[in-house]
Design a protein around this motif. Structure first.
Motif, PDB file in Angstrom:
ATOM      1  N   SER A  60      33.183  29.215  44.090  1.00 24.61           N
ATOM      2  CA  SER A  60      32.143  28.444  44.792  1.00 24.61           C
ATOM      3  C   SER A  60      31.065  27.965  43.833  1.00 24.61           C
ATOM      4  O   SER A  60      30.676  26.793  43.860  1.00 24.61           O
TER       5      SER A  60
ATOM      6  N   PHE B 285      40.140  29.625  49.412  1.00 21.10           N
ATOM      7  CA  PHE B 285      39.552  28.659  48.477  1.00 21.10           C
ATOM      8  C   PHE B 285      39.047  27.426  49.223  1.00 21.10           C
ATOM      9  O   PHE B 285      38.006  26.877  48.880  1.00 21.10           O
TER      10      PHE B 285
ATOM     11  N   GLY C 228      31.954  32.045  40.057  1.00 20.52           N
ATOM     12  CA  GLY C 228      33.316  32.071  40.603  1.00 20.52           C
ATOM     13  C   GLY C 228      33.683  30.705  41.147  1.00 20.52           C
ATOM     14  O   GLY C 228      33.108  29.682  40.737  1.00 20.52           O
TER      15      GLY C 228
ATOM     16  N   GLU D 181      32.752  33.880  49.580  1.00 21.57           N
ATOM     17  CA  GLU D 181      33.042  35.183  50.180  1.00 21.57           C
ATOM     18  C   GLU D 181      31.799  36.019  50.492  1.00 21.57           C
ATOM     19  O   GLU D 181      31.896  37.032  51.185  1.00 21.57           O
TER      20      GLU D 181
ATOM     21  N   GLY E 223      45.837  29.710  50.849  1.00 18.61           N
ATOM     22  CA  GLY E 223      44.954  28.681  50.278  1.00 18.61           C
ATOM     23  C   GLY E 223      43.707  28.450  51.114  1.00 18.61           C
ATOM     24  O   GLY E 223      42.844  27.636  50.758  1.00 18.61           O
TER      25      GLY E 223
ATOM     26  N   GLU F 201      48.932  39.166  45.343  1.00 19.50           N
ATOM     27  CA  GLU F 201      48.865  37.697  45.364  1.00 19.50           C
ATOM     28  C   GLU F 201      47.514  37.184  45.836  1.00 19.50           C
ATOM     29  O   GLU F 201      47.017  36.181  45.363  1.00 19.50           O
ATOM     30  N   GLU F 202      46.936  37.856  46.824  1.00 18.92           N
ATOM     31  CA  GLU F 202      45.657  37.394  47.360  1.00 18.92           C
ATOM     32  C   GLU F 202      45.044  38.476  48.231  1.00 18.92           C
ATOM     33  O   GLU F 202      45.727  39.044  49.077  1.00 18.92           O
ATOM     34  N   PHE F 203      43.782  38.789  48.015  1.00 20.03           N
ATOM     35  CA  PHE F 203      43.083  39.650  48.964  1.00 20.03           C
ATOM     36  C   PHE F 203      41.619  39.260  49.025  1.00 20.03           C
ATOM     37  O   PHE F 203      41.088  38.658  48.083  1.00 20.03           O
TER      38      PHE F 203
ATOM     39  N   GLU G  61      26.249  34.864  35.616  1.00 21.07           N
ATOM     40  CA  GLU G  61      27.502  35.572  35.912  1.00 21.07           C
ATOM     41  C   GLU G  61      27.464  36.950  35.242  1.00 21.07           C
ATOM     42  O   GLU G  61      27.163  37.054  34.057  1.00 21.07           O
ATOM     43  N   LYS G  62      27.813  37.966  36.020  1.00 20.10           N
ATOM     44  CA  LYS G  62      27.711  39.322  35.466  1.00 20.10           C
ATOM     45  C   LYS G  62      28.796  39.628  34.428  1.00 20.10           C
ATOM     46  O   LYS G  62      28.578  40.399  33.509  1.00 20.10           O
TER      47      LYS G  62
ATOM     48  N   ASN H  67      46.650  29.067  44.509  1.00 20.43           N
ATOM     49  CA  ASN H  67      46.954  28.349  45.761  1.00 20.43           C
ATOM     50  C   ASN H  67      45.641  27.689  46.232  1.00 20.43           C
ATOM     51  O   ASN H  67      44.864  28.267  46.959  1.00 20.43           O
TER      52      ASN H  67
ATOM     53  N   ILE I 292      22.862  40.393  37.960  1.00 19.73           N
ATOM     54  CA  ILE I 292      21.618  40.393  38.741  1.00 19.73           C
ATOM     55  C   ILE I 292      21.557  41.698  39.537  1.00 19.73           C
ATOM     56  O   ILE I 292      22.524  42.048  40.225  1.00 19.73           O
TER      57      ILE I 292
ATOM     58  N   SER J 238      44.444  34.060  40.735  1.00 18.58           N
ATOM     59  CA  SER J 238      44.789  33.724  42.124  1.00 18.58           C
ATOM     60  C   SER J 238      46.215  33.196  42.249  1.00 18.58           C
ATOM     61  O   SER J 238      46.763  32.628  41.305  1.00 18.58           O
ATOM     62  N   GLY J 239      46.773  33.420  43.430  1.00 16.68           N
ATOM     63  CA  GLY J 239      48.109  32.901  43.743  1.00 16.68           C
ATOM     64  C   GLY J 239      49.138  33.312  42.700  1.00 16.68           C
ATOM     65  O   GLY J 239      50.006  32.523  42.340  1.00 16.68           O
TER      66      GLY J 239
ATOM     67  N   GLY K  49      26.476  33.738  40.467  1.00 11.73           N
ATOM     68  CA  GLY K  49      27.914  33.985  40.565  1.00 11.73           C
ATOM     69  C   GLY K  49      28.731  32.840  40.008  1.00 11.73           C
ATOM     70  O   GLY K  49      28.669  31.720  40.529  1.00 11.73           O
TER      71      GLY K  49
HETATM   72  C1  FAD Z   1      44.207  38.618  43.339  1.00 14.27           C
HETATM   73  C2  FAD Z   1      43.607  37.543  44.183  1.00 14.27           C
HETATM   74  C3  FAD Z   1      44.306  36.372  44.376  1.00 14.27           C
HETATM   75  C4  FAD Z   1      43.783  35.363  45.204  1.00 14.27           C
HETATM   76  N1  FAD Z   1      44.491  34.230  45.372  1.00 14.27           N
HETATM   77  C5  FAD Z   1      44.013  33.260  46.197  1.00 14.27           C
HETATM   78  C6  FAD Z   1      44.723  32.037  46.373  1.00 14.27           C
HETATM   79  O1  FAD Z   1      45.732  31.780  45.715  1.00 14.27           O
HETATM   80  N2  FAD Z   1      44.217  31.151  47.260  1.00 14.27           N
HETATM   81  C7  FAD Z   1      43.058  31.365  47.966  1.00 14.27           C
HETATM   82  O2  FAD Z   1      42.659  30.515  48.764  1.00 14.27           O
HETATM   83  N3  FAD Z   1      42.341  32.488  47.766  1.00 14.27           N
HETATM   84  C8  FAD Z   1      42.783  33.432  46.900  1.00 14.27           C
HETATM   85  N4  FAD Z   1      42.059  34.578  46.708  1.00 14.27           N
HETATM   86  C9  FAD Z   1      40.751  34.677  47.341  1.00 14.27           C
HETATM   87  C10 FAD Z   1      39.743  33.877  46.491  1.00 14.27           C
HETATM   88  O3  FAD Z   1      39.892  34.266  45.140  1.00 14.27           O
HETATM   89  C11 FAD Z   1      38.322  34.150  46.959  1.00 14.27           C
HETATM   90  O4  FAD Z   1      38.219  33.818  48.319  1.00 14.27           O
HETATM   91  C12 FAD Z   1      37.347  33.284  46.156  1.00 14.27           C
HETATM   92  O5  FAD Z   1      37.457  33.573  44.781  1.00 14.27           O
HETATM   93  C13 FAD Z   1      35.918  33.518  46.594  1.00 14.27           C
HETATM   94  O6  FAD Z   1      35.105  32.731  45.772  1.00 14.27           O
HETATM   95  P1  FAD Z   1      33.576  33.071  45.564  1.00 14.27           P
HETATM   96  O7  FAD Z   1      33.040  32.041  44.664  1.00 14.27           O
HETATM   97  O8  FAD Z   1      32.931  33.304  46.857  1.00 14.27           O
HETATM   98  O9  FAD Z   1      33.609  34.497  44.852  1.00 14.27           O
HETATM   99  P2  FAD Z   1      34.246  34.910  43.458  1.00 14.27           P
HETATM  100  O10 FAD Z   1      35.294  33.944  43.052  1.00 14.27           O
HETATM  101  O11 FAD Z   1      34.597  36.335  43.621  1.00 14.27           O
HETATM  102  O12 FAD Z   1      33.043  34.743  42.456  1.00 14.27           O
HETATM  103  C14 FAD Z   1      31.882  35.517  42.538  1.00 14.27           C
HETATM  104  C15 FAD Z   1      31.308  35.666  41.150  1.00 14.27           C
HETATM  105  O13 FAD Z   1      30.035  36.295  41.231  1.00 14.27           O
HETATM  106  C16 FAD Z   1      29.938  37.224  40.181  1.00 14.27           C
HETATM  107  N5  FAD Z   1      28.956  38.234  40.553  1.00 14.27           N
HETATM  108  C17 FAD Z   1      29.069  39.195  41.496  1.00 14.27           C
HETATM  109  N6  FAD Z   1      27.975  39.973  41.514  1.00 14.27           N
HETATM  110  C18 FAD Z   1      27.141  39.491  40.565  1.00 14.27           C
HETATM  111  C19 FAD Z   1      25.866  39.899  40.092  1.00 14.27           C
HETATM  112  N7  FAD Z   1      25.229  40.954  40.576  1.00 14.27           N
HETATM  113  N8  FAD Z   1      25.296  39.178  39.104  1.00 14.27           N
HETATM  114  C20 FAD Z   1      25.913  38.103  38.571  1.00 14.27           C
HETATM  115  N9  FAD Z   1      27.141  37.693  38.967  1.00 14.27           N
HETATM  116  C21 FAD Z   1      27.747  38.374  39.955  1.00 14.27           C
HETATM  117  C22 FAD Z   1      31.338  37.783  40.077  1.00 14.27           C
HETATM  118  O14 FAD Z   1      31.562  38.408  38.834  1.00 14.27           O
HETATM  119  C23 FAD Z   1      32.174  36.535  40.271  1.00 14.27           C
HETATM  120  O15 FAD Z   1      32.456  35.873  39.072  1.00 14.27           O
HETATM  121  C24 FAD Z   1      42.546  35.571  45.851  1.00 14.27           C
HETATM  122  C25 FAD Z   1      41.844  36.761  45.653  1.00 14.27           C
HETATM  123  C26 FAD Z   1      42.358  37.727  44.819  1.00 14.27           C
HETATM  124  C27 FAD Z   1      41.567  38.981  44.608  1.00 14.27           C
END
Ligand code: FAD
Length: 402
Positions: A12, A385, A10, A372, A382, A341-343, A32-33, A50, A134, A44-45, A8
């Protein structure tokens, strides 16, 4: 050399890679997919990202997490929003604190964060494989094999940072992990009611909202009328704290809204005093409470009150009807809408199956989680994140010692 695979690309995954300096002891690959990485960070934000929230005491900070409060205590003792600020500033991304304590890059652009994490990871020698979805994870002796359609990768250490990805939750379930049923969090409420119709953008600073049938639960703060119904920080907080209960109700329930945030009795008393002191003034032009003219006129309309008359002519029945609407309106919620804005998703890997001192799985050695994918989520501001940065930091510290 140990092979570390980050599943992933993203927030993290990239924060871990940014913190894992080049080493002869390990190699790091992000799979990354999608075509591009950190897509959620980018949007984000509202495009500003944020990054975190100005709340530095772990005991207070954890109160913003409907799920994960207990587990995040020790995590935030090791890396909290102050550390986040310092980390980004050290890496040439100055941040700023806004009046509501949300923290953004000074550039007001999420690309500052994306570029920083991307460049740092590349400098550290991370290999990034995009369009690499994956679809299964196999455990073979002491290794994990991640399979994509045409290619597989083996990992001595697998870091699962896949966010809210059902496919990966299925894979983890096959590896013996329990997945808490995922449901959405941070959404707004759909309401069709003539009191709110066409009042898009009207806001209230001190509204109080409760869900009928959920005793002792109230939220107070900013409320916003939208195209579809109600939103704003108060509604988003309810949607997070009650994410599971509202999903069980299939998003059909009733809420009680006090637009003024003061009791019916107090509002009645203030209104009577206002009426007595303003008997010769026109109702439409003089409001007893600080609400918008549009909302005031809508209330008068709804109660068929002639707005051109003077306060002296306002009957007791009309006066109590207005106070009633302002302090104890009941609305039918019929569905939810995305908050752009955020979900986030509530649900994910069961927390008792993870060691929060290291973020390692208690079921499999060398399998780690951040972000997540875990059953952790915060309210808007915020916090989501921040949980990613802190958990990822712990993993990177853990891996430095291999
Ligand atoms: C519109 C929006 C706005 C947001 N704004 C904020 C903000 O301003 N502040 C804040 O604190 N939080 C915000 N959030 C929440 C925040 O974006 C998430 O909590 C955070 O991105 C989670 O990070 P992560 O690394 O766990 O997952 P992600 O950032 O979702 O990254 C996961 C990655 O894994 C990849 N992946 C998934 N399945 C596979 C697979 N099978 N094979 C390979 N890769 C895969 C995905 O494509 C993705 O790139 C927002 C969320 C959204 C939807």
């Amino acid at each position: 050399m140990k092979k570390i695979v980050i599943l992933g690309g993203g927030a993290s995954g990239f924060f871990i890679a940014s913190n894992l300096e080049k080493s002869k002891k390990y190699s790091v690959t992000i799979v990354e997919k999608s075509k591009s990485v950190m897509q959620k960070v980018r949007i984000s934000g509202g495009g500003r990202c944020n990054v975190t929230h100005a709340c530095y005491e772990p005991a207070q900070l954890v109160k913003f997490y409907p799920r994960g409060e207990r587990e995040l205590q020790s995590v935030f003792h090791r890396f909290n929003p102050k550390d986040t600020i310092q980390w980004f500033e050290k890496n040439n991304v100055p941040l700023k604190i806004e009046s509501d304590n949300r923290i953004f890059p000074k550039s007001n652009s999420s690309s500052s964060i994306v570029e920083c994490l991307y460049d740092k990871s590349i400098q550290n020698g991370t290999l990034i494989k995009t369009e690499f979805p994956i679809n299964s994870i196999e455990k073979k002796e002491n290794q994990f094999i991640v399979h994509s359609k045409n290619e597989s990768l083996s990992a001595d250490i697998l870091l699962v940072c896949s966010g809210s990805a059902p496919k990966i939750w299925d894979c983890l379930q096959e590896l013996g992990h329990t997945i808490i049923n995922p449901v959405p969090s941070l959404f707004s409420f759909n309401i069709q009611d003539k009191l709110l119709h066409d009042l898009l953008g009207t806001s209230f600073q001190n509204a109080e909202i409760s869900i009928i049938g959920m005793k002792k639960y109230k939220e107070k703060g900013d409320l916003l009328i939208t195209h579809w119904g109600l939103s704003g920080p108060t509604i988003l907080r309810i949607s997070a704290w009650k994410a599971r209960e509202l999903a069980e109700l299939d998003y059909n329930f009733e809420i009680k809204v006090n637009f003024l945030g003061i009791s019916y009795e107090q509002a009645l008393q203030e209104f009577i005093e206002f009426k007595n002191n303003n008997g010769n003034k026109k109702i439409e032009k003089n409001k007893p409470f600080s609400i918008t003219n549009r909302f005031w006129n809508r209330i008068l309309d709804n109660h068929n009150i002639n707005s051109s008359k003077n306060y002296a002519e306002l009957t007791k029945k009309e006066l109590t009807a207005i106070v009633n609407t302002l302090t104890q309106s009941v609305f039918n919620v019929e569905g939810k809408s995305i908050n752009k804005e955020e979900f986030v998703t509530c649900g994910g890997v069961k927390l008792s199956e993870v060691n929060f001192k290291t973020m390692e799985s208690k079921k499999h050695k060398n399998l780690y989680f951040a972000g997540e994918v875990l059953n952790i989520d915060g309210i808007t501001g915020g916090f989501n994140f921040q949980a990613c940065w802190s958990e990822s930091y712990i993993i990177s510290e853990e891996l430095k010692s291999i």
